[in-house]
Write an enzyme that holds these catalytic residues in place. Structure first.
Site, PDB file in Angstrom:
ATOM      1  N   HIS A 186       0.851  -1.183   0.000  1.00 43.49           N
ATOM      2  CA  HIS A 186       0.000   0.000   0.000  1.00 43.49           C
ATOM      3  C   HIS A 186       0.889   1.236   0.000  1.00 43.49           C
ATOM      4  CE1 HIS A 186      -2.924   3.015   1.457  1.00 43.49           C
ATOM      5  NE2 HIS A 186      -3.814   2.250   0.882  1.00 43.49           N
ATOM      6  N   ASP A 192      -8.006  -4.353  -0.591  1.00 41.60           N
ATOM      7  CA  ASP A 192      -8.428  -4.987  -1.842  1.00 41.60           C
ATOM      8  C   ASP A 192      -8.166  -6.495  -1.837  1.00 41.60           C
ATOM      9  OD1 ASP A 192      -9.293  -2.623  -3.212  1.00 41.60           O
ATOM     10  OD2 ASP A 192      -7.198  -2.080  -3.447  1.00 41.60           O
TER      11      ASP A 192
END
Length: 459
Positions: A337, A396
């Site tokens: 991320h 996700d």
């Protein structure tokens, strides 16, 4: 128009000409990478260490991913705050009381405080009053010129709602709040109706247009509208609600929210600002990542024989990094991320409920494969790139698996993200308007060499 051989020949020539034009674009648009350092340009609005360049102030969402110890930045367990409240506390609160949380979180993001029972009931009633679409909108806008990409359709439909608004350009807070609440309620409907229409017109499926039930939560209505029999289990609705809560906000610096701030700073209307955010969210580097995760795992399940063999799983992941497997992008989707290093709190919260849903759906083998990849991918990435910086699963990683277990089609993964993020976008747009300053206009340094004009007959 009837096509003949000459038509195809013309089309081939046109394609070839465009390809030559494209080559000229590439040849004349490449900037020397070293110049970014020469002029101290923050590419992607990020410092060299990955930290975002400070471009604004907000009181809506906050992300904690590091601590400063003795003047040194040290990664820490990720934390996400909505209006100063830890997302874990918020989630644990409404789950402990067996309630749906998305509407409550929407209230918190918009108004800066948690509602009491009466205010929450009134707010739910207000949202329910907007849980419809203008007369003939589904027929004339959603069903006509249907798109195979739901995010494009969403953006078009949101822009079209401008025409049904009697006061679309008024940027006073009461009017913008009215528009925002209507979009928060309507984007889920447009998403599902758009998908049903696409399946009908492009793939000849039966067309099911089901009216929402104003007494139900956003998550319940999404499942009600999507399924022909409108049935769903309590666990299914609760985990979709959790996914909406976790996607509702992520600070002002993420791409789509920053887009919202930039566009709102120009003084434009709500529909244009939200459509711009939708177009940003569509990108696979942003909201489209969960679809990539799901497709990556689909490919992995076909390629890896023994899902519990660490060596076989690691070899597949190495193949991805080497750009040999899956989409040859070199990316293990769902891992890593831009902000979080050690952990993404949203992934941690979603994972605990993912297991419960996998048990209900008898998909524990698939769940264990996700666990194995989550465990092995950071090691594979670290060795491949020879770096110590840790990476972890992001939201996700599990959201795609959740959506697939819920029976949501791939085409609706990113629209579900959008339906949730409508709450955060709306709050940030209102914040931008209230604290209106200058139009957001960063600088770009021109590094082209001066060139003399040459008359056409001398070129």
């Amino acid at each position: 128009m009837l096509l003949n051989e000459n038509s195809f020949e013309t089309e081939d020539k046109l394609t070839a000409q465009i390809e030559r034009y494209a080559d000229r674009c590439v040849n004349n648009s490449c900037i020397d990478p070293s110049l970014y350092d020469v002029y101290n340009v923050k590419r992607g609005l990020r410092e060299k260490g990955g930290k975002g360049v400070l471009t604004g102030l907000t009181e809506i969402g906050d992300v904690h991913s590091f601590e400063v110890v003795d003047g040194v930045t040290v990664p820490c367990e990720g934390q996400l705050f909505y209006r100063g409240m830890n997302i874990e506390d918020i989630v644990n609160g409404f789950i402990a009381e067996d309630r749906f949380g998305f509407e409550e979180v929407t209230y918190l993001l918009l108004f800066g405080e948690l509602p009491n029972a009466k205010r929450l009931e009134n707010f739910n009633n207000v949202l329910a009053s907007f849980c419809n679409l203008p007369s003939s909108f589904v027929r004339d806008i959603v069903m006509k010129a249907t798109s195979k990409d739901m995010m494009n359709l969403l953006a078009r439909c949101v822009l079209s709602l401008y025409s049904w608004d009697d006061n679309p350009d008024d940027t006073s807070i009461p009017n913008v709040l009215r528009q925002s609440l209507s979009l928060i309620a309507r984007v889920p409907l447009i998403s599902v109706y758009g998908y049903q229409s696409m399946r009908h017109y492009h793939y000849h499926d039966n067309l099911h247009i089901i009216n929402p039930d104003p007494k139900l939560s956003t998550a319940e209505n999404i499942l009600r509208l999507l399924r022909p029999d409108s049935s769903y289990t309590n666990l299914e609705a609760k985990i979709l609600d959790l996914a909406l809560v976790l996607h509702a906000e992520h600070g002002g610096g993420n791409n789509s929210t920053f887009t919202n701030h930039v566009v709102s700073s120009s003084g434009t209307d709500t529909y244009s600002a939200i459509a711009a955010s939708l177009c940003s969210l569509k990108g696979p580097r942003h909201g489209g990542a969960n679809v990539k995760v799901k497709k990556m795992f689909d490919n992995m399940k076909e390629t890896v024989n023994d899902w519990n063999d660490d060596d076989e799983v690691k070899n597949y992941l190495k193949g991805i990094l080497d750009k040999r497997l899956f989409d040859q992008s070199g990316l293990i989707y769902g891992i890593g991320h831009a902000v979080y290093a050690i952990s993404d709190p949203r992934a941690k919260l979603l994972k605990s409920f993912t297991k419960k849903l996998a048990e209900e759906k008898n998909l524990m083998d698939e769940y264990h494969l996700y666990e194995n990849v989550e465990r092995l991918a950071p090691e594979v990435i670290s060795k491949a790139h020879n770096r110590k910086k840790s990476v972890s699963a992001n939201v996700d990683f599990y959201s795609g698996f959740v959506y697939s277990m819920l029976g949501l089609p791939d085409e609706l993964y990113t629209p579900m993200f959008a339906a949730a993020r409508m709450a955060g976008w709306s709050a940030h747009r209102i914040e931008e308007i209230i604290n209106a300053g200058k139009i957001i206009r960063p600088a770009y340094k021109n590094v082209a060499k001066p060139t003399a004009y040459v008359p056409l007959n001398k070129r």
